[in-house]
Design a protein around this motif. Structure first.
Motif, mmCIF file in Angstrom:
data_model
loop_
_atom_site.group_PDB
_atom_site.id
_atom_site.type_symbol
_atom_site.label_atom_id
_atom_site.label_comp_id
_atom_site.label_asym_id
_atom_site.label_seq_id
_atom_site.Cartn_x
_atom_site.Cartn_y
_atom_site.Cartn_z
ATOM 1 N N ASP A 102 0.809 -1.223 0.000
ATOM 2 C CA ASP A 102 0.000 0.000 0.000
ATOM 3 C C ASP A 102 0.845 1.278 0.000
ATOM 4 O O ASP A 102 0.317 2.373 -0.096
ATOM 5 N N GLN A 103 2.163 1.115 0.082
ATOM 6 C CA GLN A 103 3.014 2.314 -0.005
ATOM 7 C C GLN A 103 3.608 2.502 -1.399
ATOM 8 O O GLN A 103 4.416 3.387 -1.637
ATOM 9 N N ILE A 104 3.223 1.619 -2.321
ATOM 10 C CA ILE A 104 3.776 1.714 -3.687
ATOM 11 C C ILE A 104 2.618 1.901 -4.666
ATOM 12 O O ILE A 104 1.607 1.190 -4.599
ATOM 13 N N PHE A 105 2.775 2.863 -5.556
ATOM 14 C CA PHE A 105 1.757 3.159 -6.572
ATOM 15 C C PHE A 105 2.179 2.417 -7.849
ATOM 16 O O PHE A 105 3.240 2.689 -8.413
ATOM 17 N N VAL A 106 1.341 1.481 -8.288
ATOM 18 C CA VAL A 106 1.718 0.639 -9.435
ATOM 19 C C VAL A 106 0.774 0.894 -10.615
ATOM 20 O O VAL A 106 -0.444 0.799 -10.482
ATOM 21 N N THR A 107 1.384 1.222 -11.741
ATOM 22 C CA THR A 107 0.610 1.446 -12.975
ATOM 23 C C THR A 107 0.819 0.281 -13.939
ATOM 24 O O THR A 107 1.938 -0.198 -14.107
ATOM 25 N N GLY A 108 -0.256 -0.143 -14.578
ATOM 26 C CA GLY A 108 -0.173 -1.111 -15.673
ATOM 27 C C GLY A 108 -0.793 -0.498 -16.917
ATOM 28 O O GLY A 108 -1.550 0.474 -16.829
ATOM 29 N N LYS A 109 -0.450 -1.059 -18.077
ATOM 30 C CA LYS A 109 -1.052 -0.569 -19.335
ATOM 31 C C LYS A 109 -1.423 -1.758 -20.198
ATOM 32 O O LYS A 109 -0.727 -2.772 -20.192
ATOM 33 N N ILE A 110 -2.495 -1.577 -20.941
ATOM 34 C CA ILE A 110 -2.996 -2.661 -21.776
ATOM 35 C C ILE A 110 -2.973 -2.236 -23.230
ATOM 36 O O ILE A 110 -3.317 -1.114 -23.556
ATOM 37 N N LEU A 111 -2.512 -3.123 -24.089
ATOM 38 C CA LEU A 111 -2.749 -2.901 -25.513
ATOM 39 C C LEU A 111 -2.772 -4.177 -26.345
ATOM 40 O O LEU A 111 -3.836 -4.546 -26.827
ATOM 41 N N PRO A 112 -1.672 -4.892 -26.474
ATOM 42 C CA PRO A 112 -1.805 -6.050 -27.363
ATOM 43 C C PRO A 112 -2.994 -6.933 -26.976
ATOM 44 O O PRO A 112 -3.667 -7.466 -27.845
ATOM 45 N N LYS A 113 -3.289 -7.024 -25.674
ATOM 46 C CA LYS A 113 -4.409 -7.885 -25.246
ATOM 47 C C LYS A 113 -5.694 -7.094 -25.052
ATOM 48 O O LYS A 113 -6.573 -7.496 -24.288
ATOM 49 N N ILE A 114 -5.809 -5.959 -25.746
ATOM 50 C CA ILE A 114 -6.943 -5.058 -25.545
ATOM 51 C C ILE A 114 -8.296 -5.725 -25.862
ATOM 52 O O ILE A 114 -9.327 -5.315 -25.325
ATOM 53 N N ALA A 115 -8.293 -6.759 -26.690
ATOM 54 C CA ALA A 115 -9.563 -7.398 -27.053
ATOM 55 C C ALA A 115 -10.272 -7.960 -25.823
ATOM 56 O O ALA A 115 -11.503 -8.077 -25.817
ATOM 57 N N ASN A 116 -9.503 -8.295 -24.793
ATOM 58 C CA ASN A 116 -10.115 -8.853 -23.582
ATOM 59 C C ASN A 116 -9.475 -8.222 -22.338
ATOM 60 O O ASN A 116 -8.598 -8.820 -21.695
#
Ligand SMILES: NC(=O)C1=CN([C@@H]2O[C@H](COP(=O)(O)OP(=O)(O)OC[C@H]3O[C@@H](n4cnc5c(N)ncnc54)[C@H](OP(=O)(O)O)[C@@H]3O)[C@@H](O)[C@H]2O)C=CC1
Length: 316
Positions: A102-116
């Protein structure tokens, strides 16, 4: 092979060429607050670019060590993406750092698997060994029903559902133009963040994007904030200005540029494999550029155009 290129995301073509986020304060120690109420730690530590290894599932110990090092020197914001292939390394690094989740801010990004998006998020969470992401971004707008079986609006609705289920705290986009953002302006969930390439030599990734986001309460994140310092861009009109300010404040060029990004009301996402640079790039609190100096960088930077990513999608 250059990063992103294998998936056709990066053109290696190198062409010379009002602050109002949700509660983005205008002081030197600027804070950026998302709709969930979370504050985004600044700057973010990137795990793409030099560590990109899409399609290779083996653990790269160098990446784990770099992220552990970043966390140990004080970064609390890790920027990941499905396409970087570094999600498992992020998960291991968070565990090895011993820093509570809870002390770390984690970002993810989606694209190749954007269909699902639902399956993509599950996979990301599994690889990162996490129960939730702080921020999940649609990595780029370059898809549609014809190419991927899903539109931007449909993908956004699914991200909104996942947010409602607590698997993501905030949702946003990356590399979106004004026209792309307009497609989501009436959506129930507001776009919280747009992560774009931004530095003194690229002050608008697409026409009017910075002004539009800042007027509409969309927090901007800058990737490749130190673009002017990479060998292909060095020696341009910015250099004398940055060197002068570095001497005045007893800082290095990287610190001056990152501070300028923050004072433009934008969150820098930076990367370095060098521990010394990881430290200096984080040490930005004890000096403030004057508004004239911010303007001086704006003006010197405007004299040159330098774009590193997605150049084949944007003109110029
Ligand atoms: N949404 C998107 O489409 C994209 C997102 N990103 C994200 O943004 C992150 C950051 O992008 P990146 O281009 O690496 O960012 P930076 O502009 O921070 O870094 C560029 C290069 O500059 C060098 N560097 C770092 N600090 C200094 C310094 N103080 N002085 C001189 N050189 C320095 C680094 O090499 P060294 O190790 O030698 O220090 C690094 O490779 C990525 O890791 C990724 O997470 C990136 C691209 C696209």
């Amino acid at each position: 092979m250059p990063i992103y290129r294998r998936l056709g995301f990066l053109s290696s073509q190198l062409t010379p060429s009002s602050l109002r986020s949700f509660s983005c304060s205008s002081s030197a120690a600027m804070t950026f607050t998302l709709p969930s109420g979370a504050t985004v730690p600044v700057p973010g530590f990137g795990t793409g670019t030099k560590w990109y290894k899409s399609g290779d599932a083996s653990i790269d110990r160098k990446v784990v060590d770099a992220v552990v090092s970043g966390l140990k020197v004080g970064y609390r914001h890790i920027d990941g993406a499905e396409v970087y292939g570094t999600e498992a390394e992020i998960g291991l690094a968070i565990k090895e750092s011993g820093i509570p989740r809870d002390q770390i801010f984690v970002t993810g990004k989606i694209l190749p698997k954007i269909a699902n998006p639902r399956a993509a998020l599950e996979e990301t969470l599994k690889l990162m060994q996490l129960d939730y992401l702080d921020l999940y971004l649609i990595h780029a707008p370059f898809f549609d029903v014809k190419s991927r079986g899903i539109s931007i609006e449909m993908a956004w609705d699914i991200l909104s559902e996942l947010k409602g289920e607590g698997k993501i705290r905030d949702i946003g986009v990356s590399n979106f133009s004004v026209a792309d953002l307009e497609r989501l302006k009436d959506a129930k969930e507001k776009v919280a963040v747009n992560q774009i390439e931004f530095n003194p030599y690229l002050q608008n990734q697409t026409p009017g994007i910075v002004d539009y986001c800042q007027k509409n309460g969309i927090i901007l994140e800058a990737y490749t904030p130190l673009g002017p310092l990479v060998p292909a861009a060095k020696g341009g009109p910015l250099e004398p200005v940055v060197n002068k300010l570095a001497a005045k404040y007893g800082r290095d060029a990287g610190q001056i540029i990152l501070k300028w990004v923050i004072q433009r009301g934008i969150i820098p996402i930076t990367t370095s494999a060098k521990v010394e640079r990881q430290k200096t790039n984080l040490d930005l609190d004890d000096f403030t550029l004057t508004s004239e100096e911010v303007k001086e960088i704006d003006e010197a930077g405007s004299k040159k155009h330098f774009r590193l990513y997605w150049a084949d999608k944007y003109i110029p």
